[in-house]
Design an enzyme around this catalytic site. Structure first.
Site, PDB file in Angstrom:
ATOM      1  CG  ASP A  33      -1.464   7.662   0.740  1.00  0.00           C
ATOM      2  OD1 ASP A  33      -0.364   8.018   0.269  1.00  0.00           O
ATOM      3  OD2 ASP A  33      -2.557   7.943   0.206  1.00  0.00           O
ATOM      4  CG  ASP A  82      -1.811   1.165   1.355  1.00  0.00           C
ATOM      5  OD1 ASP A  82      -2.442   1.517   0.335  1.00  0.00           O
ATOM      6  OD2 ASP A  82      -1.901   1.742   2.452  1.00  0.00           O
ATOM      7  CD  GLN A  93      -3.887   7.704  -3.752  1.00  0.00           C
ATOM      8  OE1 GLN A  93      -4.080   8.904  -3.569  1.00  0.00           O
ATOM      9  NE2 GLN A  93      -3.190   6.955  -2.903  1.00  0.00           N
ATOM     10  CB  SER A  94     -11.423   7.684  -2.618  1.00  0.00           C
ATOM     11  OG  SER A  94     -11.070   8.254  -1.376  1.00  0.00           O
ATOM     12  CG  ASP A 153      -2.887   8.104   5.233  1.00  0.00           C
ATOM     13  OD1 ASP A 153      -3.201   8.927   4.352  1.00  0.00           O
ATOM     14  OD2 ASP A 153      -3.561   7.083   5.471  1.00  0.00           O
TER      15      ASP A 153
END
Length: 181
Positions: free
Chosen positions: A9, A7, A52-53, A15
């Site tokens: 972030d 992953d 990556q919303s 993050d």
């Protein structure tokens, strides 16, 4: 082929609850870039699978995401590391797509791209959804305690046999030591 799924972030970089929207906001966690370089030096291909919303929410666009990743690639190159493939889900949570973790769409795409069986492939994340996406395909779940990792551990419900590591540097050492591919 030796493969690791990461992953982004909370694993590679710090993050933010407000999302990482610009290259200036992307800051590597100490030791994470060197950990990727170490995995590369030991013959591992490294694939990223990242939700990556912020794109789907209109917080940043593809140009910004590409700029963030360019910064990451340059920083990795400076320590002798590389990402072999990057997969991202640009959709907001309500899109109900197949690629957003905890669904396994990105993991399936990594398997196709590399022609790899994901069974036992180390998969590193800081959230339960990161681990769930990979474990459904038989990957070895690894939780790092950076990013959301401490909260994820405290909330429980981790997949069986999840490795717990302080950070990506510790995870990389364990992967190299314990993975026999």
């Amino acid at each position: 082929m030796k493969l690791v799924i990461l992953d982004r972030d909370g694993v590679i970089n710090y993050d933010s609850a407000q999302f990482i929207k610009t290259p200036d906001e992307w800051k590597p966690i100490p030791g994470s870039l060197e950990a990727i370089a170490l995995l590369n030096q030991h013959g591992f291909r490294v694939a990223l699978a990242t939700n990556q919303s912020g794109i789907g929410r209109g917080l940043f666009d593809m140009a910004a995401l590409n700029s963030i990743h360019d910064k990451m690639y340059r920083a990795l190159a400076q320590v002798g590391g590389r990402i072999d493939a990057l997969f991202y889900c640009p959709h907001a949570a309500d899109a109900n797509c197949e690629c957003r973790k905890p669904k396994s769409g990105m993991i399936d795409e990594i398997a196709r791209r590399f022609g790899a069986d994901i069974n036992h492939v180390p998969s590193v994340g800081d959230s339960l959804r990161d681990l769930q996406a990979s474990v459904t395909r038989g990957a070895q779940p690894i939780l790092v305690l950076t990013g959301k990792g401490e909260t994820t551990l405290a909330n429980g419900g981790l997949p069986e046999n999840t490795w717990i590591c302080a950070d990506l540097a510790e995870a990389a050492q364990r992967i190299i030591t314990e993975t026999h591919l």
